[in-house]
Design a protein around this motif. Structure first.
Motif, PDB file in Angstrom:
ATOM      1  N   THR A   1      17.123 -52.417 -34.754  1.00 33.20           N
ATOM      2  CA  THR A   1      17.528 -53.159 -36.041  1.00 33.20           C
ATOM      3  C   THR A   1      16.781 -54.387 -36.766  1.00 33.20           C
TER       4      THR A   1
ATOM      5  N   LEU B   1      23.202 -53.450 -47.004  1.00 31.64           N
ATOM      6  CA  LEU B   1      22.812 -53.886 -45.896  1.00 31.64           C
ATOM      7  C   LEU B   1      24.644 -54.559 -45.068  1.00 31.64           C
TER       8      LEU B   1
ATOM      9  N   SER C   1      27.133 -53.641 -34.522  1.00 36.13           N
ATOM     10  CA  SER C   1      27.247 -51.757 -34.337  1.00 36.13           C
ATOM     11  C   SER C   1      28.509 -51.824 -33.226  1.00 36.13           C
TER      12      SER C   1
ATOM     13  N   ARG D   1      27.147 -51.549 -45.679  1.00 39.54           N
ATOM     14  CA  ARG D   1      27.410 -51.094 -44.393  1.00 39.54           C
ATOM     15  C   ARG D   1      27.696 -51.694 -42.832  1.00 39.54           C
TER      16      ARG D   1
ATOM     17  N   ARG E   1      21.641 -42.582 -37.509  1.00 33.31           N
ATOM     18  CA  ARG E   1      21.594 -43.709 -39.127  1.00 33.31           C
ATOM     19  C   ARG E   1      21.507 -45.268 -38.125  1.00 33.31           C
TER      20      ARG E   1
ATOM     21  N   ASP F   1      30.708 -50.810 -40.255  1.00 33.32           N
ATOM     22  CA  ASP F   1      30.688 -50.637 -38.626  1.00 33.32           C
ATOM     23  C   ASP F   1      31.296 -51.698 -38.113  1.00 33.32           C
TER      24      ASP F   1
ATOM     25  N   ASP G   1      18.032 -44.227 -40.453  1.00 30.82           N
ATOM     26  CA  ASP G   1      18.151 -43.990 -41.014  1.00 30.82           C
ATOM     27  C   ASP G   1      18.082 -45.232 -42.293  1.00 30.82           C
ATOM     28  N   SER G   2      18.667 -46.675 -41.429  1.00 29.34           N
ATOM     29  CA  SER G   2      19.054 -47.675 -41.749  1.00 29.34           C
ATOM     30  C   SER G   2      18.149 -48.513 -41.348  1.00 29.34           C
ATOM     31  N   THR G   3      17.137 -48.758 -40.890  1.00 27.54           N
ATOM     32  CA  THR G   3      15.931 -49.441 -40.657  1.00 27.54           C
ATOM     33  C   THR G   3      14.750 -49.461 -41.178  1.00 27.54           C
ATOM     34  N   ASP G   4      14.169 -50.550 -41.566  1.00 28.20           N
ATOM     35  CA  ASP G   4      13.117 -50.564 -41.423  1.00 28.20           C
ATOM     36  C   ASP G   4      11.464 -50.158 -41.278  1.00 28.20           C
TER      37      ASP G   4
END
Length: 371
Positions: free
Chosen positions: A71, A235, A363, A238, A40, A242, A44-47
């Protein structure tokens, strides 16, 4: 031939096992929850199109032997939108540490399409690699600060990390701290305790706030810096979720600091439990108000029963910290790399906002449990 390529989902069991051995210092197999979180966080969460993807080093035998977790974070400098990549966990298996695989991973990361690259956790070896590759160490971002409130309990809390049996001395430490509190004069009382901070607290209002409330303040306080994050709501939500899950560090405390007029002058977020060392994730303050916000943080931590609080410096806070009997140590360095040297100069001058929630330490890798 060894190769470096982007992280894939089928690499995650091996990478999670490397995390478990190299970073978490555990001999047990990595739990499935750790691999799921790494997916994740890093897939899944990083461009990957906006900056470097997370990368793995593949040895000649085809085995994944190194990893750098990345990230992405949108930032802004004036009218220019920036793509930032944050280099988190850079690790190499023990049997590969002499073949420059770590340096190859870092070089490949810095060659990505991002405008600016950061790390908060560069060891001495890694920091030297960054500077060799034209990165820059940011000294004012690279110090950990510690304010001791209960010296005996602080000693035991630090000792039991390496010697678990030390926890049995905690009752004696509490008794010693109770006696030491009676010393209200001299140099000792200046260095330990929260008396001076508590005196400041009476002039301000400290109120608990939730994740959303802290997120709103975060945007307001960071946007005044020349280079600052530009989160979207999803973003930021999220990251805040975390950032609130750190079971090893204790309960989260998020507070707003207001003046007598009701104006919000700052905020802070930390984790802790009574008798332990609290971990400060973020301190926010208006110009000229850093001292008051730091005092409110220390006084709040003392009321919570913490033995000490520990966080990471920022240029905007450092001057105010100097007069408050705070200890500074360098454990890891904050480093920056950018193709435009003006971006680096802005951070060197203290005009860029980076650390904590704008960095790596939000994180769950830092302070949470996965078993």
């Amino acid at each position: 031939m060894p190769e470096i390529r982007p992280l894939r989902a089928d690499d995650l069991p091996v990478v999670a096992d490397m995390f478990q051995r190299v970073l978490r210092k555990r001999r047990s197999p990595a739990p499935a929850t750790l691999a799921s979180y790494l997916q994740r966080l890093y897939l899944d969460s990083t461009d990957g199109s906006a900056g470097s993807p997370s990368l793995v080093h593949v040895a000649e035998n085809g085995r994944v032997s190194g990893f750098v977790g990345v990230t992405s974070l949108p930032m802004r400098f004036g009218e220019t939108r920036l793509n930032a990549s944050i280099c988190g966990s850079l690790m190499v298996d023990e049997d590969q540490r002499n073949d420059l695989s770590g340096a190859r991973l870092l070089k490949a990361f810095l060659a990505g399409p991002q405008d600016i690259s950061f790390s908060e956790t560069a060891s001495d070896v890694t920091a030297n690699m960054w500077t060799t590759l034209r990165g820059t160490i940011l000294p004012q971002h690279s110090l950990d600060w510690i304010k001791v409130i209960k010296p005996a309990s602080f000693t035991i809390a630090g000792a039991k990390v390496r010697v678990p049996m030390a926890r049995f001395a905690a009752p004696l430490a509490r008794a010693a701290d109770a006696g030491l509190r009676l010393r209200r004069s001299g140099e000792f009382s200046r260095w330990f305790g929260a008396r001076d901070a508590a005196a400041t607290l009476g002039r301000y209002t400290v109120a608990d706030i939730d994740q959303d409330g802290f997120a709103r303040l975060l945007g307001n306080f960071t946007s005044r810096f020349a280079v600052h994050p530009e989160w979207n709501d999803a973003l930021l939500a999220r990251i805040m979720a975390d950032a609130s899950a750190k079971q090893d560090f204790g309960a989260p405390f998020r507070c707003r600091v207001s003046s007598r007029t009701g104006a919000v002058i700052g905020a802070f977020m930390y984790f802790g439990r009574a008798g332990e060392i609290g971990h400060v994730l973020q301190v926010l303050a208006l110009p000229g108000q850093a001292g008051a916000v730091i005092d409110c943080l220390i006084a709040h931590a003392a009321t919570t029963g913490l033995a000490a609080v520990r966080g990471r410096t920022q240029p905007a806070l450092l001057e105010a910290m100097l007069g408050r009997q705070i200890i500074f140590i360098n454990v890891n360095s904050t480093v920056v790399h950018a193709r435009d040297p003006e971006l680096v100069r802005q951070f060197q001058a203290g005009n860029g906002f980076f650390n904590g929630l704008v960095g790596e330490h939000w994180s769950r890798i830092f302070g949470d449990r996965f078993d």
